[in-house]
Design an enzyme around this catalytic site. Structure first.
Site, short mmCIF file in Angstrom:
data_model
loop_
_atom_site.label_atom_id
_atom_site.label_comp_id
_atom_site.label_asym_id
_atom_site.label_seq_id
_atom_site.Cartn_x
_atom_site.Cartn_y
_atom_site.Cartn_z
N ASP B 103 4.86 24.49 59.59
CA ASP B 103 4.96 23.07 59.99
C ASP B 103 6.40 22.67 60.22
O ASP B 103 7.32 23.23 59.61
CB ASP B 103 4.31 22.15 58.92
CG ASP B 103 4.86 22.38 57.52
OD1 ASP B 103 4.99 23.56 57.11
OD2 ASP B 103 5.17 21.40 56.84
N GLU B 168 4.55 22.62 54.08
CA GLU B 168 5.76 22.67 53.25
C GLU B 168 6.54 21.37 53.34
O GLU B 168 7.06 20.87 52.34
CB GLU B 168 6.66 23.86 53.66
CG GLU B 168 7.79 24.18 52.68
CD GLU B 168 9.05 23.33 52.86
OE1 GLU B 168 9.85 23.25 51.92
OE2 GLU B 168 9.24 22.74 53.95
#
Lengths: 428, 428
Positions: B103, B168
């Protein structure tokens, strides 16, 4: 007290419940920008019932949009008309404009309201809701004053030009359109929420948008970036200082009791899109007050020079200058001599109804009075029943008693300002 | 230099163009939160081609959501899977997790980018785009390291567990899900953008949201209200002071060269809805750094007490207390002894490739390392090729040369950490 005045007083006393009911109906309609039509429809029907000459139109067109005082970012006016309703006089008297705006500001955080902001709830003689004070209560005072004349068969010599306009909260395009449509008069009263103070002078104002640049970075190494929020704090502090400096210079006694005669209000800030990123842009939006002694342009220059100074002194701003644009609302300041006949008539009526002298001050906010006076050449005074402190706030409300008193004061002022057919025989 | 190492070096040299191309393809896919699937699909296909054992699953379920380290406000994980791809060892060696998140954070103001943020443009050996540095470049370094072993027919004894995780940037739910699925190892490397520094300790962090109340009023009489923006400035200043105080107490030499070891970043502010109203609420959102020596809980208490102090001292806040909530992302701090064997192996590989000692510091940001080490009991080091300063920033980029160097350092570390079948005969 002469006969007409006694009849008006009596009629207004007997019709309080109807007045309160009309305000309630108006407050229950949400007339925020773009949604004015349903409220306006109620006003139109009321004026029709009173037999006034109606002029209903959707504002717009090049004459309006190209006028230097036009200042509006609204895409369309379709479906939300302006209204002018005239009580034609017999002739030979002074005319008067009674101007009120129908638009209201957004309600803010509804959690802060103790009643539904569109309930029109009445509690201990106060009517609550968005617009109750700013300024549907003022509009009802006007309509009741007009009705009190009509109901008692009183014929005025001068015309009474009632205006229910849109867009006051966003720069006055509604009133400007009415002026450009040809409506002028020998005087004008705007019953904005003045706490029943008389405002011969009105603070002007305009909106600004300031863009502050930063440099994005990961929040964990925020020292690699420059926070637009931290830089915006510097701008806020500089504007606070500018406000202080400008207000220290205001000496007009009409502003004496106003803590901040020409405030700089920062109404909005928005910066950042991720909690753990350093924000790279901050946008501030606000409203700058303009003194009746200065022009919109000169006040803008003061603000621009102040930011320019920052841009030359701060190491970051030298390379990333703060930028300002003037957008949206702009209200021309208004000014009338304190001994103008309209002030005198209004003062006399005030004393007659309230038994005491009115407070005469400068208005702490811009109104459509600037347009009426400087574009429409109509001497304008702002005087109304609403509570200044609750305008634009949660729990906005009006004391109904004040609304009725203002209605009476305005009705009496119409009698003396416009003159009555019988007046020459009866009053003198 | 032993034979395997030479072959790895050679292979990586010959395959640079392919590595750069892979990163370019990954950067061209926008993998902001909720949009990870198309990028993940490229990684999955790459791992499939390498012959790794694939475990692809959509995270969720009660075991994850009820875990005390779970911290996530995402509504759904559907369609955006986690990936673990294992290179099974022959047995008898130490295992290692190679963890990277897929991400990326939003791009911010696109006007600040000189290239399209999803272009993957290469200029002077630097590849530009959101995620290039944080941390698709690190992921490519891992994949190339693994491929260099496979392509050269090198068999490791320990397992290499490659993880491409989501979430994350929002609190680590992806890595937590992998831990709870049973993935643990004797060590872990996370190639977050450390400027090729070795981080045995990682700053923890968490997000906060602070609500500051004001009292609405008309901007022209702003003294009747209380500006939530002005009150928010006081909170910002208080947080700046808290940050200063907290960082003055950090004495760990690993933090020596970091200007602000545990920063408090205010990433967002939002207040007001009308330029000429006094705003009645301001919302601040940010990220608080947590030292490896403290816990998430103890840092939260420090912040809460600091605000509580304000709430007791400021006249307005006494009646309208500032409120804080902890929401969204939360990254547990991580800590590994500087003389742990994994640090030693990595250091030796670094010296072999770069000919110089690495910088060993504490990480200035939270990573999934905290979850791997404290929840997964896996000793974790953070070390990667990206440029810390450009992470989360406009014009994020990576130096491709560094990506290749890190790939080589990690490949050599895999050789020594996991051990090779021939190693016992060949190397000793």
């Amino acid at each position: 007290m002469v006969k007409n005045e006694i009849r008006i007083k009596q009629w207004l006393k007997e019709n309080r419940a109807r007045g309160a009911r009309l305000l309630q109906i108006l407050v229950r309609e949400n007339s925020t920008r773009g949604n004015e039509s349903s409220t306006q429809a109620i006003i139109i029907e009321k004026c029709r019932q009173l037999g006034l000459i109606l002029d209903i139109w959707e504002i717009g067109g090049n004459k309006l949009k190209n006028h230097p005082a036009f200042c509006c970012d609204r895409k369309s006016f379709d479906g939300n008309p302006n209204l002018v309703a005239v009580l034609k006089g017999l002739g030979g008297g002074k005319s008067i404009i009674l101007n009120g705006h129908i638009d209201v500001v957004p309600v803010g955080d509804e959690m802060n309201w103790k009643h539904d902001p569109f309930s029109g709830e009445i509690e201990c003689g106060r009517l609550y809701g968005r617009g109750a004070t700013d300024m549907k209560g003022g509009n009802v005072a006007l309509l009741m004053a007009i009705e009190s004349l009509i109901a008692n068969g009183i014929k005025l010599k001068g015309d009474v030009i009632f205006q229910s306009v849109i867009e006051e909260e966003s720069g006055g395009a509604g009133t400007l359109a009415a002026v450009l449509r040809g409506y002028q008069a020998d005087g004008a009263i705007i019953p904005e929420p003045t706490n029943m103070k008389i405002f011969p002078k009105q603070q002007g104002s305009m909106w600004f948008r300031i863009t502050v640049k930063g440099r994005a970075a990961h929040g964990g190494t925020r020292y690699e970036g420059v926070s637009a929020i931290e830089k915006a704090v510097l701008v806020i502090q500089r504007l606070q200082q500018l406000e202080k400096d400008r207000n220290a210079m205001v000496s007009d006694p009409l502003f004496e009791k106003i803590p901040i005669p020409i405030p700089i209000n920062i109404g909005k800030i928005s910066s950042g899109e991720w909690p753990s990123s350093v924000p790279d842009t901050a946008i501030l939006e606000g409203r700058m007050g303009v003194s009746p002694e200065e022009t919109i342009q000169s006040a803008q220059t003061v603000m621009e020079e102040c930011l320019q100074e920052m841009n030359e002194q701060d190491e970051w701003f030298i390379k990333n200058p703060v930028q300002i644009e003037w957008f949206g609302g702009r209200w021309i300041p208004g000014s009338l001599d304190s001994d103008h006949p309209l002030i005198n008539e209004l003062t006399r009526s005030f004393i007659e109804v309230k038994g005491d002298n009115p407070t005469i001050e400068a208005s702490p906010w811009g109104t459509d009075g600037g347009i009426l006076s400087s574009v429409g050449n109509t001497p304008t005074v702002v005087f109304g029943p609403g509570i200044t402190e609750t305008a634009h706030d949660a729990n906005e409300h009006i004391v109904l008693e004040d609304m009725f008193a203002v209605s009476e004061i305005i009705a009496l002022t119409l009698l003396s300002w416009c003159g009555t057919a019988e007046a020459s025989n009866e009053n003198k």
